[in-house]
Structures are given as structure tokens and as C-alpha cells.
Scaffold this motif. Structure first.
Motif, PDB file in Angstrom:
ATOM      1  N   UNK A  87       0.918  -1.274   0.031  1.00  0.00           N
ATOM      2  CA  UNK A  87      -0.021   0.137   0.072  1.00  0.00           C
ATOM      3  C   UNK A  87       0.943   1.246  -0.001  1.00  0.00           C
ATOM      4  N   UNK A  88       2.031   1.221   0.142  1.00  0.00           N
ATOM      5  CA  UNK A  88       3.043   2.330   0.220  1.00  0.00           C
ATOM      6  C   UNK A  88       3.516   2.696  -1.254  1.00  0.00           C
ATOM      7  N   UNK A  89       3.110   1.999  -2.135  1.00  0.00           N
ATOM      8  CA  UNK A  89       3.587   2.407  -3.637  1.00  0.00           C
ATOM      9  C   UNK A  89       2.707   3.678  -4.140  1.00  0.00           C
ATOM     10  N   UNK A  90       1.936   4.350  -3.336  1.00  0.00           N
ATOM     11  CA  UNK A  90       1.239   5.363  -3.679  1.00  0.00           C
ATOM     12  C   UNK A  90       0.792   6.117  -2.380  1.00  0.00           C
ATOM     13  N   UNK A  91       0.841   7.440  -2.415  1.00  0.00           N
ATOM     14  CA  UNK A  91       0.688   8.265  -1.121  1.00  0.00           C
ATOM     15  C   UNK A  91      -0.992   8.200  -1.027  1.00  0.00           C
ATOM     16  N   UNK A  92      -1.690   7.998  -2.065  1.00  0.00           N
ATOM     17  CA  UNK A  92      -3.072   7.846  -1.974  1.00  0.00           C
ATOM     18  C   UNK A  92      -3.741   6.717  -2.401  1.00  0.00           C
ATOM     19  N   UNK A  93      -4.547   6.032  -1.839  1.00  0.00           N
ATOM     20  CA  UNK A  93      -5.292   4.919  -2.096  1.00  0.00           C
ATOM     21  C   UNK A  93      -6.609   5.322  -1.923  1.00  0.00           C
ATOM     22  N   UNK A  94      -7.721   4.816  -2.923  1.00  0.00           N
ATOM     23  CA  UNK A  94      -8.928   5.075  -2.786  1.00  0.00           C
ATOM     24  C   UNK A  94      -9.674   3.751  -2.854  1.00  0.00           C
ATOM     25  N   UNK A  95     -10.208   3.218  -1.556  1.00  0.00           N
ATOM     26  CA  UNK A  95     -10.646   2.021  -1.422  1.00  0.00           C
ATOM     27  C   UNK A  95     -12.271   2.106  -1.827  1.00  0.00           C
ATOM     28  N   UNK A  96     -12.468   1.246  -2.857  1.00  0.00           N
ATOM     29  CA  UNK A  96     -14.089   1.386  -3.886  1.00  0.00           C
ATOM     30  C   UNK A  96     -14.812   0.224  -3.049  1.00  0.00           C
ATOM     31  N   UNK A  97     -15.842   0.771  -2.439  1.00  0.00           N
ATOM     32  CA  UNK A  97     -16.600  -0.073  -1.429  1.00  0.00           C
ATOM     33  C   UNK A  97     -17.898  -0.081  -2.285  1.00  0.00           C
ATOM     34  N   UNK A  98     -18.583  -1.431  -2.395  1.00  0.00           N
ATOM     35  CA  UNK A  98     -19.884  -1.647  -2.860  1.00  0.00           C
ATOM     36  C   UNK A  98     -20.734  -1.770  -1.486  1.00  0.00           C
ATOM     37  N   UNK A  99     -21.809  -0.946  -1.385  1.00  0.00           N
ATOM     38  CA  UNK A  99     -22.643  -0.892  -0.268  1.00  0.00           C
ATOM     39  C   UNK A  99     -23.979  -1.367  -0.853  1.00  0.00           C
ATOM     40  N   UNK A 100     -24.402  -2.596  -0.356  1.00  0.00           N
ATOM     41  CA  UNK A 100     -25.566  -3.462  -0.901  1.00  0.00           C
ATOM     42  C   UNK A 100     -26.677  -3.160   0.184  1.00  0.00           C
ATOM     43  N   UNK A 101     -27.909  -2.749  -0.397  1.00  0.00           N
ATOM     44  CA  UNK A 101     -29.017  -2.651   0.140  1.00  0.00           C
ATOM     45  C   UNK A 101     -30.182  -3.577  -0.206  1.00  0.00           C
ATOM     46  N   UNK A 102     -31.048  -3.865   0.770  1.00  0.00           N
ATOM     47  CA  UNK A 102     -31.991  -4.727   0.292  1.00  0.00           C
ATOM     48  C   UNK A 102     -32.870  -4.154  -0.731  1.00  0.00           C
ATOM     49  N   UNK A 103     -33.218  -4.838  -1.899  1.00  0.00           N
ATOM     50  CA  UNK A 103     -33.917  -4.199  -2.773  1.00  0.00           C
ATOM     51  C   UNK A 103     -34.520  -5.477  -3.799  1.00  0.00           C
ATOM     52  N   UNK A 104     -35.805  -5.322  -3.923  1.00  0.00           N
ATOM     53  CA  UNK A 104     -36.440  -6.179  -4.662  1.00  0.00           C
ATOM     54  C   UNK A 104     -36.237  -6.208  -6.197  1.00  0.00           C
ATOM     55  N   UNK A 105     -35.863  -4.662  -6.826  1.00  0.00           N
ATOM     56  CA  UNK A 105     -35.615  -4.341  -7.983  1.00  0.00           C
ATOM     57  C   UNK A 105     -34.119  -4.460  -8.125  1.00  0.00           C
ATOM     58  N   UNK A 106     -33.278  -4.326  -7.484  1.00  0.00           N
ATOM     59  CA  UNK A 106     -32.015  -4.324  -7.609  1.00  0.00           C
ATOM     60  C   UNK A 106     -31.177  -5.233  -7.029  1.00  0.00           C
ATOM     61  N   UNK A 107     -30.611  -6.316  -7.788  1.00  0.00           N
ATOM     62  CA  UNK A 107     -29.939  -7.365  -7.044  1.00  0.00           C
ATOM     63  C   UNK A 107     -28.765  -6.852  -6.765  1.00  0.00           C
ATOM     64  N   UNK A 108     -27.881  -7.776  -5.758  1.00  0.00           N
ATOM     65  CA  UNK A 108     -26.643  -7.414  -5.096  1.00  0.00           C
ATOM     66  C   UNK A 108     -25.344  -7.308  -6.469  1.00  0.00           C
ATOM     67  N   UNK A 109     -25.459  -8.310  -7.344  1.00  0.00           N
ATOM     68  CA  UNK A 109     -24.772  -8.006  -8.486  1.00  0.00           C
ATOM     69  C   UNK A 109     -24.505  -6.530  -9.205  1.00  0.00           C
ATOM     70  N   UNK A 110     -25.975  -5.924  -9.303  1.00  0.00           N
ATOM     71  CA  UNK A 110     -26.176  -4.884 -10.117  1.00  0.00           C
ATOM     72  C   UNK A 110     -25.682  -3.846  -9.203  1.00  0.00           C
ATOM     73  N   UNK A 111     -25.803  -3.863  -7.793  1.00  0.00           N
ATOM     74  CA  UNK A 111     -25.292  -2.790  -6.939  1.00  0.00           C
ATOM     75  C   UNK A 111     -23.754  -2.767  -6.959  1.00  0.00           C
ATOM     76  N   UNK A 112     -23.234  -4.038  -7.051  1.00  0.00           N
ATOM     77  CA  UNK A 112     -21.582  -4.179  -7.202  1.00  0.00           C
ATOM     78  C   UNK A 112     -21.194  -3.450  -8.611  1.00  0.00           C
ATOM     79  N   UNK A 113     -21.931  -3.499  -9.484  1.00  0.00           N
ATOM     80  CA  UNK A 113     -21.644  -3.035 -11.181  1.00  0.00           C
ATOM     81  C   UNK A 113     -21.712  -1.364 -10.709  1.00  0.00           C
TER      82      UNK A 113
END
Length: 189
Positions: A87-113
Motif C-alpha cells: 500500500x506504500x506504492x502510492x501516497x493515496x489509495x481510494x478504497x472502492x466499496x459496494x454498499x448493498x441495500x435490500x432491494x426487490x428491483x436491484x440485485x446485489x450484483x447490479x449494485x456491485x456493478x
């Protein structure tokens, strides 16, 4: 139509995007990131769930991430040193986080997308702003130690990190052949 003007300019700038595995210690400030994150958040988002967040890692946070890598791998000696330094290869890392919500219309994979789309657009915007970026993933994204270090909730998934920094003056990275679009674009009749 992309014959000229702003659309052609945008196509050229997107086509110029490259990954940089080596970057200088320079990095955008938190304030410089805000408008880029706001623009990246305009990604297509079914039901406007905004199923993502980004965590900035700078300074000691990168060292704690390195230690989480070591804990995850149960590494010792020189292997531990190599892992801790990643992690020291760069002075800034931006962690990308998928925050899954319960949804009847939007499955988890689509939220990850959606979260993935935000990461990619953000990498394009950072590149266009003159920063070197590389999206790094791997098995550490599923590590309990790494999840704890990021303070992730049970409904959150770490998709990887954008390593961000200045582009070295001597960089020869990122020279790719142009993609043949005919190979990937088909037509159904």
C-alpha cells in the motif's frame, strides 16, 4: 455523432487512459477529489440506491492496510515486509466499496456493478486531471483483517483500491495498441 467537437475530444481523452503501476508521491487533495467523486457518482444507478462509497487512505492508514495484508496472509520475514509495503506504492489509495441495500428491483450484483462503474469513471476523471491511476484488486479484498481495517459493515464489499499519484516524467507505461471495436460490437438482426 463523434465526427468532431466536444464528443470527439471526450472520446480521445477516454481512449488515452492508461494504468500507471509507478506513481510519484504527489496526490490530489481531499478538496480536489470532491468534484471528481460527485461527477463519478452520476453513473447509471437503478433506483438511485447509491450503493457505493469511497474511503481515502493516506499516511498511516496505508501502513495499517499493509499490516492487515500481513495478518491475512499470515506472512513472516521478507514476505511480510513485501506485503506490508504494497500500500506504500502510492501516497493515496481510494478504497472502492459496494454498499448493498435490500432491494426487490436491484440485485446485489447490479449494485456491485454501480460501485465498479463509479470506480472506473473516477479513474478516467483522475487520469484526465493529470494523475496516474491503477486499480488494484486481489484476494485481500475478501480478507477479514482488511475488512476490519476499513471499518466495513456486513452489507459492504471491498472491490479494490485506486492507487493515485503523480505521473513520473520518465514513465513509459501504458502504451497500448488501439482496440478493434469490430471484435466486440455485434449486431442482432
Amino acid at each position: 455523432m463523434v465526427d468532431g467537437g466536444p464528443a470527439a475530444d471526450l472520446v480521445d481523452r477516454v481512449a488515452a487512459r492508461r494504468s500507471f503501476s509507478r506513481v510519484t508521491p504527489d496526490a490530489p487533495s481531499h478538496e480536489e477529489l470532491l468534484p471528481l467523486v460527485a461527477a463519478a457518482g452520476r453513473v447509471a444507478d437503478h433506483s438511485a440506491l447509491h450503493p457505493w462509497r469511497i474511503i481515502e487512505l493516506r499516511g498511516d492508514a496505508r501502513m495499517r492496510l499493509g499490516q492487515a495484508f500481513v495478518t491475512d496472509a499470515k506472512a513472516s520475514g521478507s514476505d511480510a515486509e513485501k506485503l506490508a509495503a504494497k500500500p506504500l506504492r502510492s501516497s493515496l489509495l481510494l478504497a472502492i466499496v459496494s454498499v448493498r441495500s435490500k432491494s426487490e428491483k436491484v440485485p446485489g450484483w447490479e449494485q456491485d456493478a454501480v460501485a465498479s462503474g463509479v470506480a472506473h469513471i473516477l479513474s478516467l476523471l483522475l487520469h484526465d486531471a493529470g494523475w496516474g491511476v491503477m486499480w488494484r484488486t486481489g484476494h485481500h479484498t475478501r480478507s477479514k483483517a482488511v475488512h476490519r481495517m476499513h471499518g466495513l459493515a456486513k452489507n459492504e464489499r471491498l472491490l479494490g483500491w485506486l492507487y493515485v499519484g503523480g505521473i513520473p516524467a520518465d514513465s513509459k507505461e501504458g502504451h497500448r495498441k488501439a482496440l478493434d471495436p469490430e471484435r466486440f460490437l455485434t449486431t442482432l438482426e
